[in-house]
Design a protein around this motif. Structure first.
Motif, PDB file in Angstrom:
ATOM      1  N   ILE A   1      32.963  12.857   1.275  1.00 53.71           N
ATOM      2  CA  ILE A   1      32.234  11.694   1.805  1.00 53.71           C
ATOM      3  C   ILE A   1      31.537  10.944   0.664  1.00 53.71           C
ATOM      4  N   ASP A   2      31.009  11.718  -0.313  1.00 56.81           N
ATOM      5  CA  ASP A   2      30.249  11.059  -1.386  1.00 56.81           C
ATOM      6  C   ASP A   2      31.151  10.442  -2.453  1.00 56.81           C
ATOM      7  N   ASP A   3      32.470  10.452  -2.242  1.00 55.27           N
ATOM      8  CA  ASP A   3      33.370   9.754  -3.172  1.00 55.27           C
ATOM      9  C   ASP A   3      33.602   8.300  -2.752  1.00 55.27           C
TER      10      ASP A   3
ATOM     11  N   LEU B   1      28.642  25.463  -4.234  1.00 57.17           N
ATOM     12  CA  LEU B   1      27.689  26.336  -3.522  1.00 57.17           C
ATOM     13  C   LEU B   1      27.014  25.551  -2.391  1.00 57.17           C
ATOM     14  N   PHE B   2      26.623  24.311  -2.684  1.00 56.08           N
ATOM     15  CA  PHE B   2      26.022  23.490  -1.625  1.00 56.08           C
ATOM     16  C   PHE B   2      27.031  23.218  -0.503  1.00 56.08           C
ATOM     17  N   ARG B   3      28.276  22.893  -0.882  1.00 52.11           N
ATOM     18  CA  ARG B   3      29.275  22.573   0.158  1.00 52.11           C
ATOM     19  C   ARG B   3      29.579  23.801   1.020  1.00 52.11           C
TER      20      ARG B   3
ATOM     21  N   TYR C   1      20.882  15.086   1.217  1.00 55.65           N
ATOM     22  CA  TYR C   1      20.807  14.501  -0.131  1.00 55.65           C
ATOM     23  C   TYR C   1      22.204  14.170  -0.645  1.00 55.65           C
ATOM     24  N   MET C   2      23.127  15.096  -0.456  1.00 58.13           N
ATOM     25  CA  MET C   2      24.471  14.933  -1.022  1.00 58.13           C
ATOM     26  C   MET C   2      25.178  13.702  -0.458  1.00 58.13           C
ATOM     27  N   ASP C   3      25.070  13.489   0.848  1.00 56.18           N
ATOM     28  CA  ASP C   3      25.771  12.364   1.458  1.00 56.18           C
ATOM     29  C   ASP C   3      25.281  11.025   0.923  1.00 56.18           C
TER      30      ASP C   3
ATOM     31  N   MET D   1      47.093   9.747  -8.156  1.00 54.39           N
ATOM     32  CA  MET D   1      47.947   9.226  -9.234  1.00 54.39           C
ATOM     33  C   MET D   1      48.075  10.171 -10.423  1.00 54.39           C
ATOM     34  N   PHE D   2      46.931  10.765 -10.850  1.00 54.49           N
ATOM     35  CA  PHE D   2      46.931  11.504 -12.124  1.00 54.49           C
ATOM     36  C   PHE D   2      47.407  12.949 -11.997  1.00 54.49           C
ATOM     37  N   SER D   3      47.150  13.577 -10.860  1.00 55.93           N
ATOM     38  CA  SER D   3      47.605  14.971 -10.696  1.00 55.93           C
ATOM     39  C   SER D   3      47.817  15.260  -9.204  1.00 55.93           C
ATOM     40  N   PRO D   4      48.877  14.641  -8.623  1.00 53.64           N
ATOM     41  CA  PRO D   4      49.120  14.834  -7.195  1.00 53.64           C
ATOM     42  C   PRO D   4      49.623  16.245  -6.897  1.00 53.64           C
TER      43      PRO D   4
ATOM     44  N   GLY E   1      28.866  16.662 -17.760  1.00 52.95           N
ATOM     45  CA  GLY E   1      29.679  15.450 -17.674  1.00 52.95           C
ATOM     46  C   GLY E   1      29.361  14.748 -16.368  1.00 52.95           C
ATOM     47  N   PRO E   2      29.528  13.425 -16.342  1.00 48.03           N
ATOM     48  CA  PRO E   2      29.204  12.664 -15.137  1.00 48.03           C
ATOM     49  C   PRO E   2      30.157  12.975 -13.984  1.00 48.03           C
ATOM     50  N   PRO E   3      29.826  12.563 -12.755  1.00 46.98           N
ATOM     51  CA  PRO E   3      30.750  12.722 -11.640  1.00 46.98           C
ATOM     52  C   PRO E   3      32.127  12.162 -12.007  1.00 46.98           C
TER      53      PRO E   3
ATOM     54  N   GLY F   1      27.944  21.501 -13.053  1.00 48.49           N
ATOM     55  CA  GLY F   1      27.074  20.711 -12.173  1.00 48.49           C
ATOM     56  C   GLY F   1      25.618  21.135 -12.220  1.00 48.49           C
ATOM     57  N   PHE F   2      25.309  22.109 -12.997  1.00 49.89           N
ATOM     58  CA  PHE F   2      23.936  22.615 -13.140  1.00 49.89           C
ATOM     59  C   PHE F   2      23.734  23.039 -14.595  1.00 49.89           C
ATOM     60  N   PRO F   3      22.609  22.717 -15.233  1.00 47.37           N
ATOM     61  CA  PRO F   3      21.464  21.967 -14.730  1.00 47.37           C
ATOM     62  C   PRO F   3      21.688  20.460 -14.793  1.00 47.37           C
TER      63      PRO F   3
ATOM     64  N   ALA G   1      34.118  13.457 -14.309  1.00 46.95           N
ATOM     65  CA  ALA G   1      34.487  13.727 -15.712  1.00 46.95           C
ATOM     66  C   ALA G   1      35.583  14.784 -15.827  1.00 46.95           C
ATOM     67  N   GLY G   2      35.721  15.624 -14.776  1.00 44.76           N
ATOM     68  CA  GLY G   2      36.746  16.665 -14.821  1.00 44.76           C
ATOM     69  C   GLY G   2      36.171  18.063 -14.907  1.00 44.76           C
ATOM     70  N   LYS G   3      34.889  18.219 -14.592  1.00 51.12           N
ATOM     71  CA  LYS G   3      34.249  19.543 -14.692  1.00 51.12           C
ATOM     72  C   LYS G   3      34.949  20.540 -13.761  1.00 51.12           C
TER      73      LYS G   3
ATOM     74  N   THR H   1      40.322  23.507  -5.635  1.00 48.56           N
ATOM     75  CA  THR H   1      41.127  22.860  -6.682  1.00 48.56           C
ATOM     76  C   THR H   1      41.152  21.354  -6.437  1.00 48.56           C
ATOM     77  N   SER H   2      41.027  20.612  -7.559  1.00 53.07           N
ATOM     78  CA  SER H   2      40.917  19.155  -7.505  1.00 53.07           C
ATOM     79  C   SER H   2      42.265  18.502  -7.817  1.00 53.07           C
ATOM     80  N   TYR H   3      42.658  17.506  -7.012  1.00 52.14           N
ATOM     81  CA  TYR H   3      43.902  16.742  -7.254  1.00 52.14           C
ATOM     82  C   TYR H   3      43.558  15.271  -7.318  1.00 52.14           C
TER      83      TYR H   3
HETATM   84  P1  AP5 Z   1      29.067  18.042  -7.615  1.00 47.72           P
HETATM   85  O1  AP5 Z   1      30.020  18.647  -6.682  1.00 47.72           O
HETATM   86  O2  AP5 Z   1      28.597  18.834  -8.787  1.00 47.72           O
HETATM   87  O3  AP5 Z   1      29.676  16.668  -8.049  1.00 47.72           O
HETATM   88  P2  AP5 Z   1      29.606  15.857  -9.443  1.00 47.72           P
HETATM   89  O4  AP5 Z   1      28.842  16.415 -10.548  1.00 47.72           O
HETATM   90  O5  AP5 Z   1      29.235  14.524  -8.970  1.00 47.72           O
HETATM   91  O6  AP5 Z   1      30.943  16.051 -10.029  1.00 47.72           O
HETATM   92  P3  AP5 Z   1      32.293  15.829  -9.341  1.00 47.72           P
HETATM   93  O7  AP5 Z   1      32.679  17.051  -8.566  1.00 47.72           O
HETATM   94  O8  AP5 Z   1      32.290  14.531  -8.583  1.00 47.72           O
HETATM   95  O9  AP5 Z   1      33.223  15.574 -10.604  1.00 47.72           O
HETATM   96  P4  AP5 Z   1      33.964  16.575 -11.580  1.00 47.72           P
HETATM   97  O10 AP5 Z   1      33.439  16.337 -12.956  1.00 47.72           O
HETATM   98  O11 AP5 Z   1      33.959  17.978 -11.069  1.00 47.72           O
HETATM   99  O12 AP5 Z   1      35.413  15.955 -11.497  1.00 47.72           O
HETATM  100  P5  AP5 Z   1      36.807  16.587 -10.984  1.00 47.72           P
HETATM  101  O13 AP5 Z   1      37.216  17.701 -11.861  1.00 47.72           O
HETATM  102  O14 AP5 Z   1      36.777  16.849  -9.515  1.00 47.72           O
HETATM  103  O15 AP5 Z   1      27.747  17.571  -6.845  1.00 47.72           O
HETATM  104  C1  AP5 Z   1      27.811  16.946  -5.589  1.00 47.72           C
HETATM  105  C2  AP5 Z   1      26.392  16.731  -5.076  1.00 47.72           C
HETATM  106  O16 AP5 Z   1      25.734  18.008  -4.903  1.00 47.72           O
HETATM  107  C3  AP5 Z   1      25.455  15.943  -5.980  1.00 47.72           C
HETATM  108  O17 AP5 Z   1      25.600  14.542  -5.816  1.00 47.72           O
HETATM  109  C4  AP5 Z   1      24.090  16.451  -5.500  1.00 47.72           C
HETATM  110  O18 AP5 Z   1      23.720  15.864  -4.282  1.00 47.72           O
HETATM  111  C5  AP5 Z   1      24.372  17.926  -5.255  1.00 47.72           C
HETATM  112  N1  AP5 Z   1      24.135  18.746  -6.462  1.00 47.72           N
HETATM  113  C6  AP5 Z   1      25.054  19.471  -7.140  1.00 47.72           C
HETATM  114  N2  AP5 Z   1      24.502  20.077  -8.187  1.00 47.72           N
HETATM  115  C7  AP5 Z   1      23.201  19.731  -8.186  1.00 47.72           C
HETATM  116  C8  AP5 Z   1      22.111  20.018  -9.050  1.00 47.72           C
HETATM  117  N3  AP5 Z   1      22.266  20.794 -10.142  1.00 47.72           N
HETATM  118  N4  AP5 Z   1      20.907  19.485  -8.754  1.00 47.72           N
HETATM  119  C9  AP5 Z   1      20.721  18.723  -7.663  1.00 47.72           C
HETATM  120  N5  AP5 Z   1      21.705  18.378  -6.824  1.00 47.72           N
HETATM  121  C10 AP5 Z   1      22.953  18.871  -7.074  1.00 47.72           C
HETATM  122  O19 AP5 Z   1      37.764  15.347 -11.283  1.00 47.72           O
HETATM  123  C11 AP5 Z   1      37.630  14.110 -10.589  1.00 47.72           C
HETATM  124  C12 AP5 Z   1      39.031  13.503 -10.347  1.00 47.72           C
HETATM  125  O20 AP5 Z   1      39.613  13.168 -11.601  1.00 47.72           O
HETATM  126  C13 AP5 Z   1      40.003  14.464  -9.650  1.00 47.72           C
HETATM  127  O21 AP5 Z   1      40.782  13.745  -8.750  1.00 47.72           O
HETATM  128  C14 AP5 Z   1      40.852  15.024 -10.799  1.00 47.72           C
HETATM  129  O22 AP5 Z   1      42.154  15.387 -10.365  1.00 47.72           O
HETATM  130  C15 AP5 Z   1      40.862  13.850 -11.780  1.00 47.72           C
HETATM  131  N6  AP5 Z   1      40.920  14.293 -13.177  1.00 47.72           N
HETATM  132  C16 AP5 Z   1      40.231  15.306 -13.740  1.00 47.72           C
HETATM  133  N7  AP5 Z   1      40.537  15.412 -15.060  1.00 47.72           N
HETATM  134  C17 AP5 Z   1      41.418  14.415 -15.329  1.00 47.72           C
HETATM  135  C18 AP5 Z   1      42.097  13.979 -16.528  1.00 47.72           C
HETATM  136  N8  AP5 Z   1      41.912  14.610 -17.709  1.00 47.72           N
HETATM  137  N9  AP5 Z   1      42.925  12.914 -16.424  1.00 47.72           N
HETATM  138  C19 AP5 Z   1      43.107  12.276 -15.227  1.00 47.72           C
HETATM  139  N10 AP5 Z   1      42.504  12.642 -14.071  1.00 47.72           N
HETATM  140  C20 AP5 Z   1      41.661  13.684 -14.120  1.00 47.72           C
END
Ligand code: AP5
Length: 238
Positions: free
Chosen positions: A180-182, A53-55, A71-73, A159-162, A26-28, A104-106, A30-32, A154-156
Motif C-alpha cells: 500500500i505504501d508504494d 517484522l512490522f508487516r 504509521y506505515m500506511d 521490468m527489472f526482475s520479473p 539506503g532509501p526506500p 531498515g533499522f536504525p 535502494a534494494g536493501k 522476496t522482492s520482484y
Molecule cells: P521498510 O519495509 O523498511 O521499507 P523501506 O526502507 O522504505 O525500504 P523498501 O522495502 O521500500 O526498499 P528496499 O530498499 O528494501 O528495496 P527493494 O529491495 O524491495 O519500511 C516500511 C515502513 O515500516 C516504513 O515506512 C515505516 O513506517 C516502518 N519502519 C520500518 N523500519 C522502521 C524503523 N527502523 N523505524 C521506524 N519505522 C520503521 O527494491 C525495490 C524494487 O527495486 C524492487 O522491485 C526490486 O526488485 C527493485 N530492485 C532492487 N535492486 C535493483 C537493481 N539493482 N536494479 C533494478 N531494480 C532493482
C-alpha cells in the motif's frame, strides 16, 4: 555455483567462530530487501528487516501491528520506542548468534544510539555499515513496479526482475502482492522522511568510522557481489 556451494566456500561467519554485525542502509527502493536476505545467507548470518517484522505483526492483527500499520500506511516512521524494542527482541534469537544484517533499522539517530547501547551491554557491536547509493529519480520507478512474496518477502520488479510466472514467487511459490505504501504519493513522502530522519544516521556512522558506500544502481548481481566483498573481504573471492 549454487548458493549452498558458495556458502560452503565463503567460510561463513559461524565457521570463523567470529560474529559479524552489519547494517545495510539506503532509501526506500535502494534494494536493501533484494540484497540483504541473500547476502546474509551467503555469509551465514541472520537477516533482520524491521519493515518485515512490522508487516508480520500487521498480518497477525495484534494491537502492536494495528498501531504500526497506522504509521506505515502514511509513510511515517513508527515511534522509536516501539521499533527499538521489537528489533532488540529479534536480535536475541538464536539465529543472530553468529551475526546479522540489519535492513531498515536504525532509521533515526535515537535508534542508532539505542542499538549501540543495547549491543554494548551484551559485549556486541556493529562492525560495518554499508549505504546503498541509488539516484533519487530511480527510486520511485523501482517502488511503483515492485511486487513482493507474501511468504518469504522476496522482492520482484515488473521490468527489472520479473518472476518467471506472473504473481508467483520463484523462490517459494508464494503469492506476490504490491505494498500500500508504494503508491506514488506515499512513496514520495517516505523518501522525504528518509532524507530528513535517516540522513543524520549516515553521519553518525561516518563519524564512527564504520560507514562505506556501494553503488546500488547497477544490476542486482553486481550490487550483490560488491556487497559480499565489502562484508566478507576480497580474500574470500569466489
Ligand atoms: P521498510 O519495509 O523498511 O521499507 P523501506 O526502507 O522504505 O525500504 P523498501 O522495502 O521500500 O526498499 P528496499 O530498499 O528494501 O528495496 P527493494 O529491495 O524491495 O519500511 C516500511 C515502513 O515500516 C516504513 O515506512 C515505516 O513506517 C516502518 N519502519 C520500518 N523500519 C522502521 C524503523 N527502523 N523505524 C521506524 N519505522 C520503521 O527494491 C525495490 C524494487 O527495486 C524492487 O522491485 C526490486 O526488485 C527493485 N530492485 C532492487 N535492486 C535493483 C537493481 N539493482 N536494479 C533494478 N531494480 C532493482
Amino acid at each position: 555455483m549454487t548458493l549452498e556451494s558458495v556458502s560452503d566456500h565463503v567460510g561463513v561467519a559461524g565457521k570463523r567462530g567470529a560474529t559479524l554485525n552489519v547494517v545495510l542502509m539506503g532509501p526506500p527502493g535502494a534494494g536493501k530487501g533484494t540484497q540483504a536476505g541473500t547476502v546474509a545467507e551467503l555469509v551465514g548470518i541472520a537477516h533482520v528487516a524491521s519493515g518485515d517484522l512490522f508487516r508480520e505483526a500487521v498480518k497477525l492483527g495484534t494491537d502492536f501491528g494495528k498501531l504500526a500499520q497506522s504509521y506505515m500506511d502514511r509513510g511515517e516512521l513508527v515511534p522509536d520506542d516501539l521499533t527499538v524494542g521489537m528489533v532488540m527482541a529479534r536480535l536475541q534469537a538464536a539465529d543472530c548468534r553468529n551475526g546479522f544484517v540489519l535492513d531498515g533499522f536504525p532509521r533515526t539517530v535515537n535508534q542508532a544510539r539505542a542499538l549501540d547501547d543495547n549491543l554494548r551491554r551484551e559485549s556486541r557491536k556493529i562492525d560495518k555499515v554499508i549505504d546503498l547509493d541509488v539516484p533519487e529519480e530511480a527510486l520511485l520507478a523501482r517502488l511503483s513496479g515492485r511486487w513482493l512474496c507474501k511468504v518469504c518477502h522476496t522482492s520482484y520488479h515488473t521490468m527489472f526482475s520479473p518472476p518467471t510466472q506472473e504473481g508467483v514467487c520463484d523462490r517459494c511459490g508464494g503469492e506476490l502482492y504490491q505494498r500500500i505504501d508504494d503508491k506514488e504519493e506515499t512513496a514520495r513522502h517516505r523518501l522525504s522522511v528518509y532524507f530528513d530522519a535517516t540522513g543524520p544516521v549516515l553521519d553518525y556512522y561516518r563519524h564512527a568510522g564504520i560507514l562505506s558506500e556501494v553503488r546500488g544502481d547497477l544490476p542486482v548481481a553486481e550490487v550483490m557481489d560488491a556487497l559480499r566483498r565489502r562484508i566478507v573481504g576480497a580474500e574470500h573471492d569466489l
